[in-house]
Design a protein around this motif. Structure first.
Motif, PDB file in Angstrom:
ATOM      1  N   ARG A   1       0.830  -1.203   0.000  1.00  0.00           N
ATOM      2  CA  ARG A   1       0.000   0.000   0.000  1.00  0.00           C
ATOM      3  C   ARG A   1       0.861   1.249   0.000  1.00  0.00           C
ATOM      4  NH1 ARG A   1      -4.775   1.410   4.433  1.00  0.00           N
ATOM      5  NH2 ARG A   1      -5.453   3.403   3.481  1.00  0.00           N
ATOM      6  N   VAL A   2       1.977   1.215   0.731  1.00  0.00           N
ATOM      7  CA  VAL A   2       2.896   2.359   0.746  1.00  0.00           C
ATOM      8  C   VAL A   2       3.513   2.563  -0.629  1.00  0.00           C
ATOM      9  CG1 VAL A   2       5.039   3.251   1.722  1.00  0.00           C
ATOM     10  CG2 VAL A   2       3.375   2.121   3.204  1.00  0.00           C
ATOM     11  N   LEU A   3       3.964   1.488  -1.254  1.00  0.00           N
ATOM     12  CA  LEU A   3       4.560   1.591  -2.581  1.00  0.00           C
ATOM     13  C   LEU A   3       3.557   2.125  -3.599  1.00  0.00           C
ATOM     14  CD1 LEU A   3       6.650  -1.714  -2.729  1.00  0.00           C
ATOM     15  CD2 LEU A   3       7.474   0.601  -2.264  1.00  0.00           C
ATOM     16  N   ALA A   4       2.314   1.683  -3.488  1.00  0.00           N
ATOM     17  CA  ALA A   4       1.284   2.162  -4.422  1.00  0.00           C
ATOM     18  C   ALA A   4       1.029   3.648  -4.231  1.00  0.00           C
ATOM     19  CB  ALA A   4      -0.007   1.366  -4.233  1.00  0.00           C
ATOM     20  N   SER A   5       0.985   4.105  -2.982  1.00  0.00           N
ATOM     21  CA  SER A   5       0.744   5.534  -2.729  1.00  0.00           C
ATOM     22  C   SER A   5       1.929   6.387  -3.190  1.00  0.00           C
ATOM     23  CB  SER A   5       0.475   5.763  -1.243  1.00  0.00           C
ATOM     24  OG  SER A   5       1.628   5.470  -0.462  1.00  0.00           O
ATOM     25  N   LEU A   6       3.141   5.888  -2.986  1.00  0.00           N
ATOM     26  CA  LEU A   6       4.321   6.619  -3.461  1.00  0.00           C
ATOM     27  C   LEU A   6       4.329   6.699  -4.980  1.00  0.00           C
ATOM     28  CD1 LEU A   6       7.050   5.143  -1.086  1.00  0.00           C
ATOM     29  CD2 LEU A   6       6.173   7.480  -1.068  1.00  0.00           C
ATOM     30  N   ARG A   7       3.990   5.602  -5.634  1.00  0.00           N
ATOM     31  CA  ARG A   7       3.944   5.611  -7.098  1.00  0.00           C
ATOM     32  C   ARG A   7       2.899   6.604  -7.596  1.00  0.00           C
ATOM     33  NH1 ARG A   7       3.258   0.701  -7.630  1.00  0.00           N
ATOM     34  NH2 ARG A   7       0.983   0.637  -7.817  1.00  0.00           N
ATOM     35  N   THR A   8       1.741   6.620  -6.947  1.00  0.00           N
ATOM     36  CA  THR A   8       0.693   7.569  -7.350  1.00  0.00           C
ATOM     37  C   THR A   8       1.162   9.008  -7.189  1.00  0.00           C
ATOM     38  OG1 THR A   8      -1.053   6.002  -6.738  1.00  0.00           O
ATOM     39  CG2 THR A   8      -1.667   8.318  -6.911  1.00  0.00           C
ATOM     40  N   SER A   9       1.780   9.317  -6.061  1.00  0.00           N
ATOM     41  CA  SER A   9       2.210  10.692  -5.799  1.00  0.00           C
ATOM     42  C   SER A   9       3.289  11.141  -6.773  1.00  0.00           C
ATOM     43  CB  SER A   9       2.734  10.820  -4.357  1.00  0.00           C
ATOM     44  OG  SER A   9       1.682  10.691  -3.424  1.00  0.00           O
ATOM     45  N   PHE A  10       4.315  10.332  -6.952  1.00  0.00           N
ATOM     46  CA  PHE A  10       5.455  10.758  -7.768  1.00  0.00           C
ATOM     47  C   PHE A  10       5.146  10.715  -9.263  1.00  0.00           C
ATOM     48  CE2 PHE A  10       7.701  10.053  -3.812  1.00  0.00           C
ATOM     49  CZ  PHE A  10       8.639  11.071  -3.824  1.00  0.00           C
ATOM     50  N   VAL A  11       4.396   9.729  -9.719  1.00  0.00           N
ATOM     51  CA  VAL A  11       4.084   9.656 -11.151  1.00  0.00           C
ATOM     52  C   VAL A  11       3.158  10.802 -11.555  1.00  0.00           C
ATOM     53  CG1 VAL A  11       2.917   8.294 -12.930  1.00  0.00           C
ATOM     54  CG2 VAL A  11       4.473   7.175 -11.325  1.00  0.00           C
ATOM     55  N   THR A  12       2.110  11.047 -10.779  1.00  0.00           N
ATOM     56  CA  THR A  12       1.200  12.145 -11.110  1.00  0.00           C
ATOM     57  C   THR A  12       1.895  13.493 -10.997  1.00  0.00           C
ATOM     58  OG1 THR A  12       0.380  12.065  -8.816  1.00  0.00           O
ATOM     59  CG2 THR A  12      -0.901  10.902 -10.492  1.00  0.00           C
ATOM     60  N   ALA A  13       2.785  13.645 -10.002  1.00  0.00           N
ATOM     61  CA  ALA A  13       3.524  14.911  -9.862  1.00  0.00           C
ATOM     62  C   ALA A  13       4.454  15.125 -11.046  1.00  0.00           C
ATOM     63  CB  ALA A  13       4.320  14.922  -8.560  1.00  0.00           C
TER      64      ALA A  13
ATOM     65  N   THR B   1      -9.848   9.651  -9.605  1.00  0.00           N
ATOM     66  CA  THR B   1      -8.881   8.831 -10.327  1.00  0.00           C
ATOM     67  C   THR B   1      -7.538   9.568 -10.349  1.00  0.00           C
ATOM     68  OG1 THR B   1      -9.304   9.786 -12.507  1.00  0.00           O
ATOM     69  CG2 THR B   1     -10.737   7.952 -11.807  1.00  0.00           C
ATOM     70  N   PRO B   2      -6.453   8.879 -10.754  1.00  0.00           N
ATOM     71  CA  PRO B   2      -5.174   9.589 -10.898  1.00  0.00           C
ATOM     72  C   PRO B   2      -5.231  10.758 -11.861  1.00  0.00           C
ATOM     73  CG  PRO B   2      -4.804   7.223 -10.844  1.00  0.00           C
ATOM     74  CD  PRO B   2      -6.289   7.415 -10.892  1.00  0.00           C
ATOM     75  N   VAL B   3      -6.162  10.734 -12.815  1.00  0.00           N
ATOM     76  CA  VAL B   3      -6.309  11.867 -13.735  1.00  0.00           C
ATOM     77  C   VAL B   3      -6.715  13.116 -12.963  1.00  0.00           C
ATOM     78  CG1 VAL B   3      -7.538  12.757 -15.744  1.00  0.00           C
ATOM     79  CG2 VAL B   3      -6.887  10.343 -15.653  1.00  0.00           C
ATOM     80  N   GLY B   4      -7.646  12.965 -12.046  1.00  0.00           N
ATOM     81  CA  GLY B   4      -8.064  14.100 -11.223  1.00  0.00           C
ATOM     82  C   GLY B   4      -6.933  14.608 -10.352  1.00  0.00           C
ATOM     83  N   ILE B   5      -6.125  13.696  -9.817  1.00  0.00           N
ATOM     84  CA  ILE B   5      -4.967  14.101  -9.017  1.00  0.00           C
ATOM     85  C   ILE B   5      -4.008  14.937  -9.860  1.00  0.00           C
ATOM     86  CG2 ILE B   5      -2.976  13.259  -7.722  1.00  0.00           C
ATOM     87  CD1 ILE B   5      -4.582  10.770  -7.027  1.00  0.00           C
TER      88      ILE B   5
ATOM     89  N   PRO C   1      -7.337   3.090  -1.866  1.00  0.00           N
ATOM     90  CA  PRO C   1      -6.036   2.418  -1.775  1.00  0.00           C
ATOM     91  C   PRO C   1      -5.700   1.652  -3.051  1.00  0.00           C
ATOM     92  CG  PRO C   1      -7.280   2.118   0.255  1.00  0.00           C
ATOM     93  CD  PRO C   1      -8.210   2.767  -0.716  1.00  0.00           C
ATOM     94  N   PHE C   2      -4.441   1.738  -3.441  1.00  0.00           N
ATOM     95  CA  PHE C   2      -3.897   1.081  -4.632  1.00  0.00           C
ATOM     96  C   PHE C   2      -4.413   1.678  -5.945  1.00  0.00           C
ATOM     97  CE2 PHE C   2      -3.883  -2.090  -1.243  1.00  0.00           C
ATOM     98  CZ  PHE C   2      -2.549  -2.463  -1.223  1.00  0.00           C
ATOM     99  N   VAL C   3      -5.228   2.728  -5.862  1.00  0.00           N
ATOM    100  CA  VAL C   3      -5.757   3.364  -7.068  1.00  0.00           C
ATOM    101  C   VAL C   3      -5.463   4.859  -7.070  1.00  0.00           C
ATOM    102  CG1 VAL C   3      -7.814   3.864  -8.455  1.00  0.00           C
ATOM    103  CG2 VAL C   3      -7.582   1.638  -7.325  1.00  0.00           C
TER     104      VAL C   3
ATOM    105  N   GLU D   1      -4.786   6.777  -3.917  1.00  0.00           N
ATOM    106  CA  GLU D   1      -4.361   7.207  -2.585  1.00  0.00           C
ATOM    107  C   GLU D   1      -2.952   7.774  -2.670  1.00  0.00           C
ATOM    108  OE1 GLU D   1      -4.939   5.289   1.736  1.00  0.00           O
ATOM    109  OE2 GLU D   1      -3.506   4.207   0.470  1.00  0.00           O
ATOM    110  N   ILE D   2      -2.775   9.020  -2.239  1.00  0.00           N
ATOM    111  CA  ILE D   2      -1.464   9.661  -2.303  1.00  0.00           C
ATOM    112  C   ILE D   2      -0.705   9.421  -1.005  1.00  0.00           C
ATOM    113  CG2 ILE D   2      -2.187  11.429  -3.945  1.00  0.00           C
ATOM    114  CD1 ILE D   2      -2.508  13.346  -1.589  1.00  0.00           C
ATOM    115  N   ALA D   3       0.609   9.545  -1.074  1.00  0.00           N
ATOM    116  CA  ALA D   3       1.448   9.280   0.088  1.00  0.00           C
ATOM    117  C   ALA D   3       1.180  10.230   1.260  1.00  0.00           C
ATOM    118  CB  ALA D   3       2.917   9.318  -0.312  1.00  0.00           C
ATOM    119  N   PRO D   4       1.008  11.557   1.030  1.00  0.00           N
ATOM    120  CA  PRO D   4       0.704  12.429   2.176  1.00  0.00           C
ATOM    121  C   PRO D   4      -0.557  12.019   2.923  1.00  0.00           C
ATOM    122  CG  PRO D   4       1.406  13.743   0.310  1.00  0.00           C
ATOM    123  CD  PRO D   4       1.253  12.348  -0.189  1.00  0.00           C
ATOM    124  N   LEU D   5      -1.569  11.527   2.189  1.00  0.00           N
ATOM    125  CA  LEU D   5      -2.789  11.072   2.867  1.00  0.00           C
ATOM    126  C   LEU D   5      -2.509   9.831   3.696  1.00  0.00           C
ATOM    127  CD1 LEU D   5      -5.832  11.115   3.392  1.00  0.00           C
ATOM    128  CD2 LEU D   5      -6.116   9.760   1.313  1.00  0.00           C
ATOM    129  N   LEU D   6      -1.698   8.924   3.176  1.00  0.00           N
ATOM    130  CA  LEU D   6      -1.371   7.714   3.935  1.00  0.00           C
ATOM    131  C   LEU D   6      -0.591   8.063   5.198  1.00  0.00           C
ATOM    132  CD1 LEU D   6      -1.620   4.684   4.017  1.00  0.00           C
ATOM    133  CD2 LEU D   6       0.453   4.501   2.640  1.00  0.00           C
TER     134      LEU D   6
END
Length: 281
Positions: free
Chosen positions: A58-70, A142-146, A226-228, A230-235
């Motif tokens: 779950r941590v890896l998924a949130s980190l991937r979401t945060s850094f890829v979208t950023a 969705t990640p698009v909204g992020i 989660p896994f979709v 969820e960003i790291a700061p929220l976790l």
């Protein structure tokens, strides 16, 4: 001895020792000591516990979401932020000053207000979201909204970094390039872009760093699945609410390490571009 003499040579502005001491003290109290305390807190679990918490799926998924979208948001901001800065500097049109002032709106607008506004627009029943909903395309939650939220808060960093450099770039340089037979594309790619590259990299760095740590404007539109989405700061906040302070510190430490590494590489590229094209020392 010669080097020592040069180092101790009096400056036009006295007070180097005092100002250096103040700078180091201020930097240590505001930045260095809190970060060291964060790292120390994260090691309270021991190395096995640290890596177990850091490599949690779950941590890896949130980190991937945060850094890829950023990263995607920062790249988009580089393109459109450069175009906006170009229009604001090179053209005069009715309402330009108002448009110029609106670029700074994300600086002044509370992030929670921005998140609510973006969610209302891009939700499935929103002004824009309802256009794409019949097609099966979801933007909010969705990640698009992020990514859209990160674009919103990062755009001013790119525009305001590039705009002063464009203002200092004389139009005579472009005219000289044209008189030497260069077409518009060659003028942009060989004359303008080299001078703008350090500023573009700086704007990209600022926008990326701002987006990675963004919380308020993202949590409303993210959906926080989660896994979709969820960003790291929220976790990190979730771990704090669970009183898992060491787990939250581990996530924050991993984010700190990745961010520092990426920013260090970008700064190296920026320094190389300045040296390569001769803009700045």
């Amino acid at each position: 001895m010669a080097r020592q003499g040069r180092f101790r040579r009096p400056s036009v502005l006295p007070g180097f020792g005092m100002t250096l001491g103040f700078t180091i003290t201020y930097f240590s109290l505001i930045i260095l000591i809190p970060m060291v305390a964060l790292v120390i807190r994260s090691t309270g679990l021991g190395w096995d516990g640290f890596w177990a918490a850091a490599l949690d799926p779950r941590v890896l998924a949130s980190l991937r979401t945060s850094f890829v979208t950023a990263l995607i948001a920062a790249l988009i901001n580089v393109v459109f932020g450069t175009l906006i800065a170009w229009v604001l500097v090179r053209y005069r049109f009715p309402g330009r000053r108002i448009f110029d002032a609106m670029v700074d709106l994300p600086f002044a607008l509370p992030t929670a207000v921005a998140g609510v506004a973006l969610t209302a627009i891009y939700a499935p029943n929103g002004l824009v979201g309802q256009v794409f909903a019949p097609l099966g395309w979801r933007i909010a939650y969705t990640p698009v909204g992020i990514t859209i939220a990160m674009i919103f808060i990062g755009l001013p960093f790119v525009v305001r970094t590039i705009q002063p450099i464009l203002e200092e770039t004389s139009k005579e340089v472009e005219e000289a390039s044209a008189t030497l037979g260069a077409n518009r594309f060659q003028t942009i790619s060989r004359v303008l872009l080299p001078s703008l590259t350090p500023a573009i990299l700086t704007g990209f760095t600022l926008a990326f760093a701002r987006a990675v740590g963004e919380y308020g404007s993202v949590i409303f539109i993210a959906g926080n699945i989660p896994f979709v989405s969820e960003i790291a700061p929220l976790l990190i906040v979730i771990r704090l609410e669970e009183f898992n302070y060491s787990g939250a510190a581990v996530i924050a430490t991993v984010m700190l390490g990745i961010s520092f590494l990426m920013l260090f590489v970008i700064n190296l590229i920026q320094a190389w571009s300045r040296k390569r094209y001769g803009y700045g020392n």
